[in-house]
Design a protein around this motif. Structure first.
Motif, short mmCIF file in Angstrom:
data_model
loop_
_atom_site.label_atom_id
_atom_site.label_comp_id
_atom_site.label_asym_id
_atom_site.label_seq_id
_atom_site.Cartn_x
_atom_site.Cartn_y
_atom_site.Cartn_z
N MET A 67 0.86 -1.18 0.00
CA MET A 67 0.00 0.00 0.00
C MET A 67 0.90 1.23 0.00
N ALA A 68 0.47 2.23 -0.78
CA ALA A 68 1.22 3.49 -0.84
C ALA A 68 0.24 4.64 -0.84
N PHE A 69 0.72 5.77 -0.37
CA PHE A 69 -0.04 7.01 -0.42
C PHE A 69 0.64 7.91 -1.43
N VAL A 70 -0.14 8.37 -2.39
CA VAL A 70 0.42 9.18 -3.47
C VAL A 70 -0.19 10.58 -3.39
N HIS A 71 0.67 11.56 -3.22
CA HIS A 71 0.27 12.97 -3.24
C HIS A 71 0.37 13.43 -4.68
N VAL A 72 -0.76 13.84 -5.25
CA VAL A 72 -0.82 14.19 -6.66
C VAL A 72 -1.01 15.70 -6.80
N HIS A 73 -0.17 16.29 -7.61
CA HIS A 73 -0.24 17.72 -7.91
C HIS A 73 -0.84 17.84 -9.31
N VAL A 74 -1.90 18.63 -9.44
CA VAL A 74 -2.64 18.67 -10.71
C VAL A 74 -2.87 20.11 -11.18
N HIS A 75 -3.28 20.21 -12.43
CA HIS A 75 -3.74 21.46 -13.01
C HIS A 75 -5.19 21.63 -12.52
N GLN A 76 -5.41 22.57 -11.61
CA GLN A 76 -6.69 22.71 -10.90
C GLN A 76 -7.94 22.76 -11.78
N PRO A 77 -7.94 23.50 -12.88
CA PRO A 77 -9.17 23.54 -13.68
C PRO A 77 -9.59 22.18 -14.25
N SER A 78 -8.67 21.24 -14.26
CA SER A 78 -8.97 19.90 -14.80
C SER A 78 -9.25 18.88 -13.70
N LEU A 79 -9.46 19.32 -12.48
CA LEU A 79 -9.58 18.41 -11.34
C LEU A 79 -10.68 17.36 -11.52
N ALA A 80 -11.85 17.73 -11.98
CA ALA A 80 -12.95 16.76 -12.13
C ALA A 80 -12.60 15.66 -13.13
N ARG A 81 -12.04 16.03 -14.27
CA ARG A 81 -11.67 15.03 -15.28
C ARG A 81 -10.52 14.17 -14.79
N ILE A 82 -9.56 14.78 -14.13
CA ILE A 82 -8.42 14.03 -13.59
C ILE A 82 -8.91 13.00 -12.58
N THR A 83 -9.84 13.40 -11.72
CA THR A 83 -10.41 12.49 -10.73
C THR A 83 -11.08 11.30 -11.41
N GLU A 84 -11.83 11.57 -12.48
CA GLU A 84 -12.47 10.48 -13.24
C GLU A 84 -11.43 9.54 -13.82
N ASP A 85 -10.36 10.08 -14.38
CA ASP A 85 -9.31 9.26 -14.97
C ASP A 85 -8.61 8.41 -13.90
N LEU A 86 -8.36 9.01 -12.74
CA LEU A 86 -7.73 8.26 -11.65
C LEU A 86 -8.65 7.16 -11.12
N ALA A 87 -9.95 7.43 -11.09
CA ALA A 87 -10.91 6.43 -10.62
C ALA A 87 -10.97 5.22 -11.56
N ALA A 88 -10.54 5.40 -12.80
CA ALA A 88 -10.53 4.30 -13.75
C ALA A 88 -9.39 3.31 -13.49
N LEU A 89 -8.44 3.67 -12.63
CA LEU A 89 -7.33 2.77 -12.30
C LEU A 89 -7.76 1.90 -11.12
#
Length: 179
Positions: A67-89
């Motif tokens: 188990m690992a904890f990953v701190h992700v730094h993102v382009h804020q305006p794309s947060l919703a789409r990024i979250t969807e893409d991460l949920a697909a993993l």
């Protein structure tokens, strides 16, 4: 969610102590009627007091002991789409939005170090992810728990700590060397 009363808290604590208890067993432990227990359980279900059963399944038992904890730094305006893409993993088992340096905290599981490397590459490949900082969990020191909060809310005493005190060690403030 509506606040829970003392009876609800005692019922949840009894379930936390032994989740296999039947309504009849819970009634006996709590000094309530079976019908009262069943009505309270149904009410707790409606109030959203119970999490999905899926949250109780061990990912280690599924072949993902790392188990690992990953701190992700993102382009804020794309947060919703990024979250969807991460949920697909599938290996991303939990995600939280954060304040502070990182934007998202992921809990990720992996079969081994090589698998974790592959998963990190997939996270970094998500459009809008700028950087990841990954921390491998070495061990669970305090498992997820609610019993101490239930005891406090019900006005019940906390049990003594199950972690024995180390009396054979000098206090942290002691200095080594001659006196």
């Amino acid at each position: 969610m509506q606040p829970l009363d003392t009876t609800d808290l005692r019922l949840l604590l009894a379930l936390a102590e032994d989740s296999t208890r039947t309504a009849v067993a819970l009634a006996a432990v709590l000094g309530l009627s079976r019908n009262t227990v069943q009505a309270r359980l149904a009410g707790l279900e409606r109030k959203g007091a119970f999490l999905p059963f899926e949250r109780r399944i061990s990912t280690a038992a599924l072949g993902y002991p790392l188990m690992a904890f990953v701190h992700v730094h993102v382009h804020q305006p794309s947060l919703a789409r990024i979250t969807e893409d991460l949920a697909a993993l599938p290996e991303v088992v939990e995600a939280h939005g954060l304040t502070g340096d990182a934007d998202i905290l992921l809990r990720v599981v992996a079969a081994d170090a090589e698998d974790l490397f592959r998963i990190n590459k997939q996270i970094l490949a998500v459009d809008g992810v700028q950087r990841c900082d990954t921390n491998l969990a070495m061990g669970e020191l305090i498992p997820l728990r609610a019993a101490p909060l239930l005891r406090r809310g019900a006005g019940l005493p906390q049990p003594p700590s199950s972690t024995p005190e180390r009396r054979d060690q000098a206090p942290a403030t002691a200095k080594a060397g001659p006196a």
